[in-house]
Design a protein around this motif. Sequence first.
Motif, short mmCIF file in Angstrom:
data_model
loop_
_atom_site.label_atom_id
_atom_site.label_comp_id
_atom_site.label_asym_id
_atom_site.label_seq_id
_atom_site.Cartn_x
_atom_site.Cartn_y
_atom_site.Cartn_z
N TYR A 73 0.84 -1.20 0.00
CA TYR A 73 0.00 0.00 0.00
C TYR A 73 0.87 1.25 0.00
CZ TYR A 73 -2.69 -3.63 2.47
OH TYR A 73 -3.28 -4.81 2.85
N TYR B 269 0.35 5.27 1.26
CA TYR B 269 -0.47 6.25 1.95
C TYR B 269 0.22 7.59 1.93
CZ TYR B 269 -2.99 2.37 4.28
OH TYR B 269 -3.74 1.26 4.57
N GLN C 220 0.25 11.15 4.46
CA GLN C 220 -0.15 11.63 5.78
C GLN C 220 0.03 13.14 5.82
OE1 GLN C 220 2.23 10.48 9.28
NE2 GLN C 220 0.31 10.11 10.37
N GLY D 42 -3.55 16.76 10.47
CA GLY D 42 -4.99 16.80 10.71
C GLY D 42 -5.83 15.93 9.81
N MET D 43 -5.18 15.15 8.93
CA MET D 43 -5.95 14.36 7.96
C MET D 43 -5.83 12.86 8.20
SD MET D 43 -7.41 16.49 5.96
CE MET D 43 -7.86 15.53 4.54
N GLY D 44 -4.91 12.44 9.01
CA GLY D 44 -4.72 11.01 9.16
C GLY D 44 -4.07 10.41 7.93
N LEU D 45 -4.02 9.11 7.86
CA LEU D 45 -3.44 8.40 6.72
C LEU D 45 -4.52 8.17 5.66
CD1 LEU D 45 -1.38 5.85 8.77
CD2 LEU D 45 -0.41 7.32 7.03
N LYS E 26 -6.69 1.60 -7.34
CA LYS E 26 -6.77 2.94 -6.78
C LYS E 26 -7.33 2.89 -5.37
CE LYS E 26 -7.51 5.22 -11.24
NZ LYS E 26 -8.42 6.06 -12.05
N PHE F 211 3.89 7.07 3.21
CA PHE F 211 4.20 5.82 3.88
C PHE F 211 3.80 4.65 3.01
CE2 PHE F 211 5.66 7.11 7.96
CZ PHE F 211 5.00 8.30 8.24
N GLN G 165 -1.20 -4.32 8.86
CA GLN G 165 -0.28 -3.69 7.92
C GLN G 165 0.95 -3.20 8.66
OE1 GLN G 165 -2.28 -0.75 5.50
NE2 GLN G 165 -4.03 -2.09 5.12
N PHE H 261 4.34 -0.86 8.43
CA PHE H 261 4.69 0.39 7.75
C PHE H 261 6.19 0.60 7.65
CE2 PHE H 261 0.78 2.74 7.06
CZ PHE H 261 -0.12 1.98 7.78
N GLY H 262 6.57 1.31 6.58
CA GLY H 262 7.94 1.79 6.45
C GLY H 262 8.14 3.08 7.22
N PRO H 263 9.35 3.64 7.20
CA PRO H 263 9.66 4.83 7.98
C PRO H 263 9.18 6.13 7.36
CG PRO H 263 11.59 4.10 6.80
CD PRO H 263 10.54 3.08 6.54
#
Lengths: 115, 113
Positions: free
Chosen positions: A33, A35, A37, A40-43, A57, A90, A104, A106-108
């Motif tokens: 995936y 994402y 970030q 104030g919006m989150g992922l 998509k 991310f 999931q 996540f990478g850094p």
Amino acid sequence: NAGVTQTPKFRVLKTGQSMTLLCAQDMNHEYMYWYRQDPGMGLRLIHYSVGEGTTAKGEVPDGYNVSRLKKQNFLLGLESAAPSQTSVYFCASSKREPRRTDTQYFGPGTRLTVL
Amino acid sequence: GESVGLHLPTLSVQEGDNSIINCAYSNSASDYFIWYKQESGKGPQFIIDIRSNMDKRQGQRVTVLLNKTVKHLSLQIAATQPGDSAVYFCAGRSGGSNYKLTFGKGTLLTVNP
């Protein structure tokens, strides 16, 4: 076992430039995936892949393209960067096994600034 | 679709106290939830998960409670330590999607020594 890695860690682009973000995972995960970030919006999910050679998509795909030529790699491309794409990106991956798919990892992250 | 949110954007606690971070979701069909911890400059790190057929799940110093009646879940951290300072996200999966999660905006937990 490095988990999920991302390159580069930081990048500054000018409007209209293109670039590719690379994600690699060594956990033999089927799903990957991308994402973004924002404060104030989150992922928010951009694109995802359920296996080598497949992509789909997500919530905010416009302005991005992806490719999954190898199972362990998932590339995110920006063809013509815009200031609205300034964000932290991310990558994540997850297994396909029943009841194990959902977690999931996540990478850094990659911090991208578009001027 | 799924909408996941957090009640408070910030939470400040004293070291040694218990912390409770709350999260609400909108889709009654959601069947799986995860809590992530994100330290400054790092990616989200999995803490604990819970499926909708459970009300409670415990890990090491953390407990997640799920109340499906009011569509609410919480993360409890026992004996909060300075290393727990981070942003905590809840994420939910709608029943119709096998692999897409919807994330809340996050709560910043600050632990005061």
